[in-house]
Design an enzyme around this catalytic site. Structure first.
Site, short mmCIF file in Angstrom:
data_model
loop_
_atom_site.label_atom_id
_atom_site.label_comp_id
_atom_site.label_asym_id
_atom_site.label_seq_id
_atom_site.Cartn_x
_atom_site.Cartn_y
_atom_site.Cartn_z
CG HIS A 26 -2.41 -3.91 -1.83
ND1 HIS A 26 -3.74 -3.88 -2.38
CD2 HIS A 26 -2.34 -4.59 -0.71
CE1 HIS A 26 -4.25 -4.90 -1.47
NE2 HIS A 26 -3.52 -5.35 -0.42
CG HIS A 70 -3.41 -10.32 1.83
ND1 HIS A 70 -2.24 -9.73 1.17
CD2 HIS A 70 -4.08 -9.11 2.36
CE1 HIS A 70 -2.56 -8.35 0.94
NE2 HIS A 70 -3.76 -7.87 1.75
CG HIS A 71 -6.93 -8.81 -0.77
ND1 HIS A 71 -7.81 -8.43 -0.23
CD2 HIS A 71 -5.94 -7.81 -0.59
CE1 HIS A 71 -7.49 -7.39 0.45
NE2 HIS A 71 -6.40 -7.05 0.30
CE LYS A 88 -4.17 -1.66 1.97
NZ LYS A 88 -5.32 -1.63 2.97
#
Length: 364
Positions: A244, A274-275, A219
């Site tokens: 990101h 993690h997404h 980010k």
């Protein structure tokens, strides 16, 4: 002046035998004599590590050679003294029993003085070299452990600093990182308890917990007007936001101390995936099911839960119960069913650690 020579302990009930052996070694070593196993044990208590070798008879009163060896092994488990049987006994049974009990060599009486002197000298030197090597290895191992601990402390400090910087730039409290670490650890442990396939050593769980703090490092590369936009992102803005994950991996790969660590796989996988979602509808790679590393799945759920119960620029904080309902109901995307079961089992723990407390603090 103190005699610093090594000690040879001669254990024999016949005084003449002790005198003959004493004559062979007194010029190069300090010689101590014992008439039986009991006296020999007292000598070991007195001289300890100074003893270079024990020349031991088998047949003796009060405590014979075998009884002495048994006591020696029992009392000094962590020490090794070279032992020679010097005996007139020549049966295979006696000799094999001696070797089985740790005797280094057997010399039969009558013996050749030159040969026994050389064999004793060689054995003492062999043990001394081994002890020196063990000492060197122990010292090097200790240094490596100390260096590893310093490296670990440096890595943790860097992770905490970077992750906190990210959170403040994202208008978040640094507490978010701590909660992600705690929640990830609780979920990993619960998942391992429920399914051996997901069970990891405690040290690995701790490494994953630490690595979770860097999940959003990318980010840093996202523009402020997108990162902190109070409303819903446009399609174009969301595409930039999704970057990101990939940019975070690029940042991690540029940090030598992380890239060269054994834990790098956890940092990288968590940052990139993690997404991702269980049904393949996540990003950036559209992985599905067990294609997603379990540590990335765990951090994804921990991040999702914390986002729900925390106030963000684009939403209010939800209660723990509402967050649980939304996650279990699939409103936040699909998660591994086994992970959801583990999440349900520890939901009360998560509530106590954060949950409604976070919400109450953020809405004041």
């Amino acid at each position: 002046m103190e005699d610093l020579r090594k000690v040879i302990l001669i254990v024999d009930d016949i005084e003449l035998n002790r005198a003959i052996l004493n004559e062979l070694f007194y010029r190069s070593y300090r010689v101590q004599e014992a008439a039986n196993g009991i006296e020999a044990l007292k000598a070991i208590e007195k001289f300890g590590d100074q003893i270079a070798i024990i020349l031991l008879d088998v047949v003796m009163p009060e405590l014979d050679g075998f009884g002495f060896l048994k006591e020696l092994k029992s009392r000094y488990k962590n020490k090794q003294y070279p032992v020679f049987f010097i005996t007139a006994e020549d049966s295979d049974e006696i000799i094999n029993r001696g070797y089985d009990m740790g005797v280094d060599d057997v010399i039969n009486k009558p013996f050749n003085p030159s040969i026994i002197r050389r064999r004793v000298k060689n054995t003492i030197e062999l043990y001394e070299r081994r002890f020196r090597m063990e000492s060197i290895i122990e010292g090097q191992t200790r240094k490596i452990k100390e260096q590893a601990e310093k490296l670990r402390e440096t890595s943790l400090a860097m992770v905490d600093t970077l992750s906190t910087v990210i959170e403040f730039r994202d208008c978040e409290s640094g507490e978010h990182v701590k909660r992600i670490r705690t929640t990830s650890k609780v979920l990993m442990e619960a998942l391992g308890d429920a399914d051996p396939a997901y069970r990891f050593p405690a040290a690995t769980v701790e490494e994953i917990s630490v690595a979770s703090a860097m999940h959003d490092v990318g980010k840093i590369a996202i523009p402020d007007h997108i990162l902190n936009k109070p409303g819903k992102l446009t399609v174009e803005e969301f595409e930039i936001m999704k970057e990101h994950t990939v940019k975070g991996c690029e940042i991690l790969q540029s940090v030598d101390i992380l890239r060269n660590s054994d834990s790098f796989v956890y940092y990288y996988d968590i940052c990139r995936w993690h997404h991702e979602k269980w049904d393949g509808r996540g990003y950036p790679d559209g992985l599905k099911g067990d294609e997603i590393p379990i540590w990335a799945q765990v951090v994804a759920l921990a991040d999702c839960y914390d986002a729900l119960v925390s106030e963000r620029v684009y939403k209010p904080a939800y209660s723990h119960e509402k967050a649980l309902e939304m996650i279990q109901g699939g409103e936040c995307g699909q998660f591994n069913p086994a992970l959801l079961n583990a999440f349900a089992k520890v939901s009360d723990i998560l509530k106590q650690q954060g949950g409604d407390k976070i919400r109450s603090e953020t809405v004041q």
